[in-house]
Design a protein around this motif. Structure first.
Motif, PDB file in Angstrom:
ATOM      1  N   MET A   1       0.849  -1.165   0.000  1.00  0.00           N
ATOM      2  CA  MET A   1       0.000   0.000   0.000  1.00  0.00           C
ATOM      3  C   MET A   1       0.901   1.237   0.000  1.00  0.00           C
ATOM      4  SD  MET A   1      -2.837   1.109   2.886  1.00  0.00           S
ATOM      5  CE  MET A   1      -4.246   0.288   2.197  1.00  0.00           C
ATOM      6  N   THR A   2       0.630   2.136  -0.887  1.00  0.00           N
ATOM      7  CA  THR A   2       1.398   3.374  -0.965  1.00  0.00           C
ATOM      8  C   THR A   2       0.835   4.395   0.018  1.00  0.00           C
ATOM      9  OG1 THR A   2      -0.018   4.358  -2.649  1.00  0.00           O
ATOM     10  CG2 THR A   2       1.832   2.981  -3.426  1.00  0.00           C
ATOM     11  N   LYS A   3       1.563   5.487   0.189  1.00  0.00           N
ATOM     12  CA  LYS A   3       1.101   6.542   1.088  1.00  0.00           C
ATOM     13  C   LYS A   3      -0.226   7.119   0.604  1.00  0.00           C
ATOM     14  CE  LYS A   3       2.538  10.894   3.167  1.00  0.00           C
ATOM     15  NZ  LYS A   3       3.601  11.907   3.276  1.00  0.00           N
ATOM     16  N   ALA A   4      -0.360   7.321  -0.698  1.00  0.00           N
ATOM     17  CA  ALA A   4      -1.611   7.861  -1.253  1.00  0.00           C
ATOM     18  C   ALA A   4      -2.778   6.896  -1.005  1.00  0.00           C
ATOM     19  CB  ALA A   4      -1.458   8.129  -2.744  1.00  0.00           C
ATOM     20  N   GLU A   5      -2.538   5.603  -1.172  1.00  0.00           N
ATOM     21  CA  GLU A   5      -3.589   4.611  -0.921  1.00  0.00           C
ATOM     22  C   GLU A   5      -3.958   4.582   0.558  1.00  0.00           C
ATOM     23  OE1 GLU A   5      -2.518   1.426  -4.489  1.00  0.00           O
ATOM     24  OE2 GLU A   5      -1.591   1.195  -2.517  1.00  0.00           O
ATOM     25  N   LEU A   6      -2.966   4.728   1.434  1.00  0.00           N
ATOM     26  CA  LEU A   6      -3.235   4.763   2.868  1.00  0.00           C
ATOM     27  C   LEU A   6      -4.072   5.988   3.227  1.00  0.00           C
ATOM     28  CD1 LEU A   6      -2.848   3.669   5.732  1.00  0.00           C
ATOM     29  CD2 LEU A   6      -0.654   4.861   5.807  1.00  0.00           C
ATOM     30  N   ILE A   7      -3.755   7.117   2.652  1.00  0.00           N
ATOM     31  CA  ILE A   7      -4.520   8.339   2.904  1.00  0.00           C
ATOM     32  C   ILE A   7      -5.966   8.158   2.453  1.00  0.00           C
ATOM     33  CG2 ILE A   7      -4.795  10.748   2.176  1.00  0.00           C
ATOM     34  CD1 ILE A   7      -1.693  10.882   2.155  1.00  0.00           C
ATOM     35  N   ASP A   8      -6.173   7.601   1.274  1.00  0.00           N
ATOM     36  CA  ASP A   8      -7.536   7.355   0.779  1.00  0.00           C
ATOM     37  C   ASP A   8      -8.286   6.389   1.692  1.00  0.00           C
ATOM     38  OD1 ASP A   8      -7.212   9.054  -1.380  1.00  0.00           O
ATOM     39  OD2 ASP A   8      -6.615   7.451  -2.761  1.00  0.00           O
ATOM     40  N   ALA A   9      -7.598   5.348   2.174  1.00  0.00           N
ATOM     41  CA  ALA A   9      -8.233   4.366   3.058  1.00  0.00           C
ATOM     42  C   ALA A   9      -8.606   5.007   4.391  1.00  0.00           C
ATOM     43  CB  ALA A   9      -7.305   3.176   3.282  1.00  0.00           C
ATOM     44  N   LEU A  10      -7.737   5.856   4.933  1.00  0.00           N
ATOM     45  CA  LEU A  10      -8.037   6.525   6.200  1.00  0.00           C
ATOM     46  C   LEU A  10      -9.226   7.459   6.067  1.00  0.00           C
ATOM     47  CD1 LEU A  10      -4.466   7.385   7.495  1.00  0.00           C
ATOM     48  CD2 LEU A  10      -6.085   5.784   8.512  1.00  0.00           C
ATOM     49  N   ILE A  11      -9.278   8.193   4.984  1.00  0.00           N
ATOM     50  CA  ILE A  11     -10.394   9.121   4.773  1.00  0.00           C
ATOM     51  C   ILE A  11     -11.697   8.339   4.616  1.00  0.00           C
ATOM     52  CG2 ILE A  11     -11.387  10.781   3.146  1.00  0.00           C
ATOM     53  CD1 ILE A  11      -8.515  11.821   2.708  1.00  0.00           C
ATOM     54  N   GLY A  12     -11.663   7.233   3.879  1.00  0.00           N
ATOM     55  CA  GLY A  12     -12.870   6.444   3.658  1.00  0.00           C
ATOM     56  C   GLY A  12     -13.309   5.662   4.880  1.00  0.00           C
ATOM     57  N   ALA A  13     -12.367   5.038   5.589  1.00  0.00           N
ATOM     58  CA  ALA A  13     -12.715   4.164   6.709  1.00  0.00           C
ATOM     59  C   ALA A  13     -13.050   4.946   7.976  1.00  0.00           C
ATOM     60  CB  ALA A  13     -11.567   3.204   6.993  1.00  0.00           C
ATOM     61  N   ALA A  14     -12.338   6.011   8.236  1.00  0.00           N
ATOM     62  CA  ALA A  14     -12.519   6.739   9.487  1.00  0.00           C
ATOM     63  C   ALA A  14     -13.660   7.745   9.431  1.00  0.00           C
ATOM     64  CB  ALA A  14     -11.218   7.445   9.862  1.00  0.00           C
TER      65      ALA A  14
ATOM     66  N   THR B   1      -4.672  14.966   5.965  1.00  0.00           N
ATOM     67  CA  THR B   1      -4.379  13.592   6.356  1.00  0.00           C
ATOM     68  C   THR B   1      -2.912  13.261   6.102  1.00  0.00           C
ATOM     69  OG1 THR B   1      -6.657  12.986   5.802  1.00  0.00           O
ATOM     70  CG2 THR B   1      -5.101  11.190   6.091  1.00  0.00           C
ATOM     71  N   ALA B   2      -2.367  13.722   4.993  1.00  0.00           N
ATOM     72  CA  ALA B   2      -0.948  13.518   4.698  1.00  0.00           C
ATOM     73  C   ALA B   2      -0.080  14.221   5.739  1.00  0.00           C
ATOM     74  CB  ALA B   2      -0.618  14.031   3.303  1.00  0.00           C
ATOM     75  N   ALA B   3      -0.493  15.404   6.175  1.00  0.00           N
ATOM     76  CA  ALA B   3       0.252  16.130   7.201  1.00  0.00           C
ATOM     77  C   ALA B   3       0.238  15.375   8.532  1.00  0.00           C
ATOM     78  CB  ALA B   3      -0.325  17.534   7.376  1.00  0.00           C
ATOM     79  N   VAL B   4      -0.896  14.766   8.864  1.00  0.00           N
ATOM     80  CA  VAL B   4      -0.989  13.969  10.088  1.00  0.00           C
ATOM     81  C   VAL B   4      -0.043  12.768  10.007  1.00  0.00           C
ATOM     82  CG1 VAL B   4      -2.510  12.465  11.447  1.00  0.00           C
ATOM     83  CG2 VAL B   4      -3.323  14.695  10.679  1.00  0.00           C
ATOM     84  N   LEU B   5      -0.027  12.071   8.879  1.00  0.00           N
ATOM     85  CA  LEU B   5       0.882  10.928   8.713  1.00  0.00           C
ATOM     86  C   LEU B   5       2.346  11.366   8.810  1.00  0.00           C
ATOM     87  CD1 LEU B   5      -0.734   8.802   5.868  1.00  0.00           C
ATOM     88  CD2 LEU B   5      -0.475   8.198   8.263  1.00  0.00           C
TER      89      LEU B   5
END
Length: 92
Positions: free
Chosen positions: A1-14, A23-27
């Motif tokens: 999973m790339t950083k962009a995919e992780l960001i998309d997953a966090l936005i969708g799941a959370a 979200t990228a700034a938080v990571l």
């Protein structure tokens, strides 16, 4: 999973109200805090996920596979992650 995919997953799941940039700034901030804490010699525990710590390896002798010559491998510090039981059970 790339950083962009992780960001998309966090936005969708959370279901949080953060933009992709926020979200990228938080990571990035989490990464920075982890690195700073480990560099200072401390441990970081993320409840339900696991523990980050520094593993110290001693100087040792090894062998150069190409020449067969004995060499000295320097001591080093490396980050180590130990998964929490809850995380292991969730993955298994």
């Amino acid at each position: 999973m790339t950083k962009a995919e992780l960001i998309d997953a966090l936005i969708g799941a959370a279901k949080i109200d953060l933009t992709k940039a926020q979200t990228a700034a938080v990571l990035d901030a989490i990464n920075s805090v982890l690195a700073d804490q480990l560099k200072a010699g401390g441990d970081v525990t993320l409840p339900g996920l696991g523990k980050f710590a520094i593993k110290q390896t001693a100087e040792r002798t090894g062998r150069n596979p190409a020449t067969g010559e004995t060499i000295t491998i320097a001591a080093k510090r490396a980050p180590k992650f130990t998964a929490a039981k809850a995380f292991k059970d969730a993955v298994a």
